[in-house]
Design a protein around this motif. Structure first.
Motif, PDB file in Angstrom:
ATOM      1  N   TRP A 205      -8.949   8.323  -8.630  1.00  0.00           N
ATOM      2  CA  TRP A 205      -9.408   9.659  -9.023  1.00  0.00           C
ATOM      3  C   TRP A 205      -9.410   9.824 -10.535  1.00  0.00           C
ATOM      4  O   TRP A 205     -10.198  10.611 -11.075  1.00  0.00           O
ATOM      5  N   GLY A 206      -8.572   9.075 -11.228  1.00  0.00           N
ATOM      6  CA  GLY A 206      -8.617   9.079 -12.688  1.00  0.00           C
ATOM      7  C   GLY A 206      -9.926   8.510 -13.199  1.00  0.00           C
ATOM      8  O   GLY A 206     -10.504   9.009 -14.166  1.00  0.00           O
TER       9      GLY A 206
ATOM     10  N   ALA B  70       0.156   6.190  -4.195  1.00  0.00           N
ATOM     11  CA  ALA B  70      -0.034   7.301  -5.134  1.00  0.00           C
ATOM     12  C   ALA B  70      -0.631   6.798  -6.453  1.00  0.00           C
ATOM     13  O   ALA B  70      -1.527   7.441  -7.013  1.00  0.00           O
ATOM     14  N   ILE B  71      -0.176   5.651  -6.921  1.00  0.00           N
ATOM     15  CA  ILE B  71      -0.713   5.097  -8.173  1.00  0.00           C
ATOM     16  C   ILE B  71      -2.160   4.649  -7.984  1.00  0.00           C
ATOM     17  O   ILE B  71      -3.016   4.915  -8.827  1.00  0.00           O
TER      18      ILE B  71
ATOM     19  N   TRP C  91       0.842  -1.198   0.000  1.00  0.00           N
ATOM     20  CA  TRP C  91       0.000   0.000   0.000  1.00  0.00           C
ATOM     21  C   TRP C  91       0.875   1.246   0.000  1.00  0.00           C
ATOM     22  O   TRP C  91       0.676   2.158  -0.797  1.00  0.00           O
ATOM     23  N   ASN C  92       1.858   1.298   0.902  1.00  0.00           N
ATOM     24  CA  ASN C  92       2.732   2.471   0.981  1.00  0.00           C
ATOM     25  C   ASN C  92       3.513   2.673  -0.310  1.00  0.00           C
ATOM     26  O   ASN C  92       3.744   3.805  -0.733  1.00  0.00           O
TER      27      ASN C  92
ATOM     28  N   SER D 212       1.925  14.793 -14.373  1.00  0.00           N
ATOM     29  CA  SER D 212       1.731  15.174 -12.973  1.00  0.00           C
ATOM     30  C   SER D 212       2.883  14.699 -12.097  1.00  0.00           C
ATOM     31  O   SER D 212       3.402  15.452 -11.277  1.00  0.00           O
ATOM     32  N   LYS D 213       3.273  13.472 -12.273  1.00  0.00           N
ATOM     33  CA  LYS D 213       4.313  12.893 -11.407  1.00  0.00           C
ATOM     34  C   LYS D 213       5.670  13.542 -11.636  1.00  0.00           C
ATOM     35  O   LYS D 213       6.388  13.839 -10.688  1.00  0.00           O
TER      36      LYS D 213
END
Length: 144
Positions: free
Chosen positions: A18-19, A11-12, A6-7, A131-132
Motif C-alpha cells: 500500500w505504500g 503487516a510489513i 507470511w504471518n 503508524s506502527k
C-alpha cells in the motif's frame, strides 16, 4: 514455513504494497500538477500529499494494521492522529522537495521525479514508524 513467514511479516508486506500504491498516487498527482500544469512545486506537493494521505489512511486502517475502532469518537481520534503524523512527514516532504528542486536546481521533469521518488522513500519509512508505534497501536491484535 511460508505460512509462518507470511504471518510474521504480513503487516510489513501489506504496508509496503500500500505504500507503493500511495507513492504512485503522490507521484502521479505531483507530476500532473507541477510539470504538467505548471502549478507551483509546494502547492503541487501539498495536493499530492492530501490525495496520498486519504488513500493511506483507509488502506492502513483496514489492510495493514487491522484497526477495529467502531465508535465515531475512537475513529475520529485515530484519524486525527494519522493526519497529524502525516502532517509531520509533509513538512519533511516539503523540505526535501524545496531543497532538491529549488535550491539544488534539479528542476527538469526527470530530476523532479527523482527528487520526489527519494523523498517518498524517506516519507514512507517515517510514516510506517509513526503508524506502527503511535497511531494504530492500541486497537488491534497484531504482534509488534
Amino acid at each position: 514455513m511460508v505460512k509462518h513467514l507470511w504471518n510474521k511479516y504480513k503487516a510489513i508486506i501489506a504496508y509496503l504494497f500500500w505504500g507503493v500504491v500511495t507513492t504512485i498516487v503522490n507521484l502521479v498527482v505531483f507530476q500532473i500538477l507541477s510539470p504538467g500544469l505548471h502549478w507551483g512545486v509546494i502547492l503541487s506537493t501539498v495536493l499530492a500529499w492530501v490525495a496520498a494521505v486519504l488513500v493511506a489512511y483507509f488502506t492502513n486502517k483496514v489492510w495493514v494494521f487491522g484497526s477495529h475502532y467502531t465508535t465515531v469518537m475512537d475513529t475520529l481520534v485515530e484519524m486525527l492522529r494519522f493526519f497529524f503524523y502525516r502532517g509531520v512527514t509533509l513538512i519533511i516532504d516539503i523540505v526535501i522537495t524545496y531543497v532538491g528542486i529549488k535550491m539544488l536546481k534539479f528542476d527538469s521533469p526527470l530530476q523532479q521525479f527523482i527528487v520526489k521518488f527519494i523523498d517518498n522513500v524517506i516519507v514512507v519509512i517515517a510514516n510506517y514508524i509513526f503508524s506502527k508505534w503511535l497511531i494504530f497501536r492500541n486497537n488491534r491484535g497484531i504482534e509488534r
